[in-house]
Design an enzyme around this catalytic site. Structure first.
Site, PDB file in Angstrom:
ATOM      1  N   ASP A  40       0.823  -1.195   0.000  1.00  0.00           N
ATOM      2  CA  ASP A  40       0.000   0.000   0.000  1.00  0.00           C
ATOM      3  C   ASP A  40       0.870   1.263   0.000  1.00  0.00           C
ATOM      4  OD1 ASP A  40      -2.808   1.002   0.409  1.00  0.00           O
ATOM      5  OD2 ASP A  40      -1.911   1.893   2.191  1.00  0.00           O
TER       6      ASP A  40
ATOM      7  N   GLU B 156       1.954  -0.372  -4.883  1.00  0.00           N
ATOM      8  CA  GLU B 156       1.023   0.679  -5.314  1.00  0.00           C
ATOM      9  C   GLU B 156       1.832   1.974  -5.342  1.00  0.00           C
ATOM     10  OE1 GLU B 156      -3.032   3.006  -3.972  1.00  0.00           O
ATOM     11  OE2 GLU B 156      -1.494   2.480  -2.540  1.00  0.00           O
TER      12      GLU B 156
HETATM   13  C1  GLC Z   1      -4.146   3.002  -0.727  1.00  0.00           C
HETATM   14  C2  GLC Z   1      -5.391   2.157  -0.690  1.00  0.00           C
HETATM   15  C3  GLC Z   1      -6.537   3.041  -0.292  1.00  0.00           C
HETATM   16  C4  GLC Z   1      -6.271   3.593   1.097  1.00  0.00           C
HETATM   17  C5  GLC Z   1      -4.934   4.329   1.132  1.00  0.00           C
HETATM   18  C6  GLC Z   1      -4.475   4.572   2.542  1.00  0.00           C
HETATM   19  O1  GLC Z   1      -4.193   3.916  -1.720  1.00  0.00           O
HETATM   20  O2  GLC Z   1      -5.581   1.552  -1.924  1.00  0.00           O
HETATM   21  O3  GLC Z   1      -7.759   2.366  -0.328  1.00  0.00           O
HETATM   22  O4  GLC Z   1      -7.285   4.467   1.469  1.00  0.00           O
HETATM   23  O5  GLC Z   1      -3.912   3.589   0.520  1.00  0.00           O
HETATM   24  O6  GLC Z   1      -4.067   3.380   3.141  1.00  0.00           O
END
Ligand code: GLC
Length: 522
Positions: A203, A262
């Site tokens: 994440d 991500e």
């Molecule tokens: C990432 C997740 C999202 C979340 C954010 C904070 O982007 O995909 O859903 O709100 O991180 O953890």
């Protein structure tokens, strides 16, 4: 390991991964919230579909202010989702079906209810593991804003200091300059690898470190991580070192364990730097998810993805973005475009991420303001991400649509009955059938396909490519049928009416056709 054109390569290089937003997939106990047992009971849907792996969004104990992305214990299961025994059953049933399982790891922040943060508030040594700073001129230490809206700092009244949270106030950021944080995450990684998971989705992988000066930044718009480059906030030079460390850990296990980051950065070149033989195995390439509909726009992002990422990754939808049916205009047009774009990506080398419900052609639900749950909606008043998180409709003729026997935590989308799984299973022309055909064809061709992609440029508004090994993919973005010179057999067409004859292929409007090229022309 898997054999592609005689070369052994790890499974994840060309895997199709299905994202499960656990809260919204299937509820086994009637509390209105999806859970691990619900996922387990629907594994055959994924087998029928033909994906290689599933990614589970966070299922850890959490007060759920960000629906699990606020983790209060990294090595246990939130009771709403089940328990460790339920996780083990799911993992073993998935493995039995040859499905890999990727879990979500959230290293940028914890929940404010995590014992580490509670100890930090109490003034223990854990305080060094979060970002506490004195205020400035009676306010927060700097002008940083939260991605979800409002300031990125909250006052800890007892100490008079502020703590940093790039997301919700209930998600304090960890201090990655503290060696103890590194040690804790190494242990977490090993715990899940020992349990048998195949990989991690990391994440906000471009966060973790912040510039040590914590200097003011030009104001950043809220509600989207990609809306602005934030040079003091994202992508600090130290962060890839974390993944180099973790890569040594994943590589020390058998079975090609993997990590996908991500990395939400405007500049795809920067995101691609996170990937390499000693870094992350993959990073999401979000440029396709941001691209407009149209041959030129799609070609540009495909070219960029192929050139920058090794392996390339392809994403059109996820739990943070509008569903691509909706983004491409909604209704019949949106659906035709969505499956045509998906078919283009599935023809490419690399790994494709699908989001639950896209195989049904679901659109974003219209969640009324009073039912919204996303912290973006609550903090900023923007519509937020609930629309793409409405529950999966399994059964058309049922109030809970086979998702729950209780009251669903979010309302269903308006298309739930029309697009439910049971209805589409009976219809050979449904979107679900098209996804299956694409995935079956991809699996069958996989051992023969290489990575080279050649553009064929047959006509305006048409994208056509030849993938090494004899797959031709033609996307017609225009509203009229087109004829392109081709010979071979039609493998899959996203709309009825595709046909080959006399050395030419007819591609229906707004559709994609896959053709197995005549070997004499390949
Ligand atoms: C990432 C997740 C999202 C979340 C954010 C904070 O982007 O995909 O859903 O709100 O991180 O953890």
């Amino acid at each position: 390991m898997r054999l592609n054109r005689g070369v052994v390569q790890p499974w994840w290089r060309d895997a199709v991964v299905y994202e499960i937003y656990v809260r919204s997939f299937a509820d086994s106990d009637g509390d209105g919230v999806g859970d691990l047992e619900g996922v387990r009971s629907h594994l055959d849907h994924l087998v029928d579909l033909g994906v290689d792996a599933l990614w589970l969004t966070p299922f850890y104990p959490s007060p759920m202010h960000d629906h699990g992305y606020d983790v209060a214990d990294y090595v246990d299961i939130e009771p709403v989702f089940g328990d460790l025994a339920a996780f083990d059953r799911l993992l073993s049933d998935a493995h039995e079906r040859d499905l890999r399982v990727i879990v979500d790891l959230v290293p940028n922040h914890t929940s404010n209810e995590h014992p580490w943060f509670q100890a930090a508030l109490a003034g223990g040594p854990e305080r060094q593991q979060y970002v506490f700073r004195p205020g400035r001129d009676g306010g927060p230490p700097n002008n940083w804003t939260s991605v979800f809206g409002g300031p990125a700092w909250t006052l800890d009244k007892d100490s008079g200091e502020y703590y940093l949270h790039l997301f919700d106030a209930t998600q304090p950021d960890l201090e990655w300059r503290s060696p103890a944080v590194h040690e804790k995450f190494r242990t977490i990684l090993r715990t899940w690898l020992d349990r048998g998971v195949d990989g991690f989705r990391i994440d906000v992988a471009h966060a973790l470190y912040k510039h040590p000066d914590l200097a003011d930044e030009p104001a950043a718009p809220v509600g989207s991580m990609m809306a602005a480059d934030r040079p003091a906030v994202w992508d600090q030079p130290e962060v890839v070192g974390v993944y180099e460390d973790w890569r040594r850990i994943t590589d020390s296990y058998t079975g090609d364990r993997m990590m996908v980051g991500e990395v939400f950065l405007l500049d795809a070149r920067k995101a691609a730097r996170y990937v390499g033989p000693s870094r992350l195995q993959q990073a999401f390439n979000f440029s396709v998810a941001k691209a407009d509909w149209g041959a030129q726009a799609l070609r540009e992002v495909v070219d960029r993805g192929l050139a920058l990422f090794d392996p390339p990754t392809w994403v059109l939808s996820n739990h943070d973005l509008p569903r691509h049916t909706t983004r491409f205009g909604g209704g019949e047009t949106g659906r035709r475009r969505a499956v045509a774009a998906t078919a283009l990506l599935l023809a490419l080398p690399g790994s494709t991420y699908l989001y639950q419900g896209e195989e049904l052609g679901l659109e974003d639900g219209d969640v009324p303001a009073e039912a919204r749950q996303d912290p973006i909606a609550l903090r900023s008043g923007l519509p937020g991400r609930d629309g793409c998180r409405t529950p999966m409709p399994w059964v058309a003729q049922d109030v809970g649509h086979g998702f729950t026997t209780g009251r669903p935590w979010l309302p269903f989308g308006a298309d739930a009955s029309e697009r439910a799984v049971d209805v589409q299973r009976r219809d050979e022309t449904a979107m679900l059938a098209t996804y299956r055909q694409l995935l079956v064809a991809r699996r069958t061709l996989r051992p023969h396909l290489g990575n080279a992609v050649t553009w064929l440029d047959p006509a305006p508004d048409v994208l056509a490519l030849r993938r090494e090994g004899g797959l031709v993919c033609v996307l017609n973005t225009s509203e009229r049928p087109v004829e392109v010179p081709c010979s071979g057999d039609v493998l899959v067409a996203t709309q009825a009416g595709a046909c080959v004859g006399d050395g030419s292929l007819t591609v229906p409007p707004v559709s994609t056709v896959w053709l197995r090229e005549d070997p004499t022309h390949a």
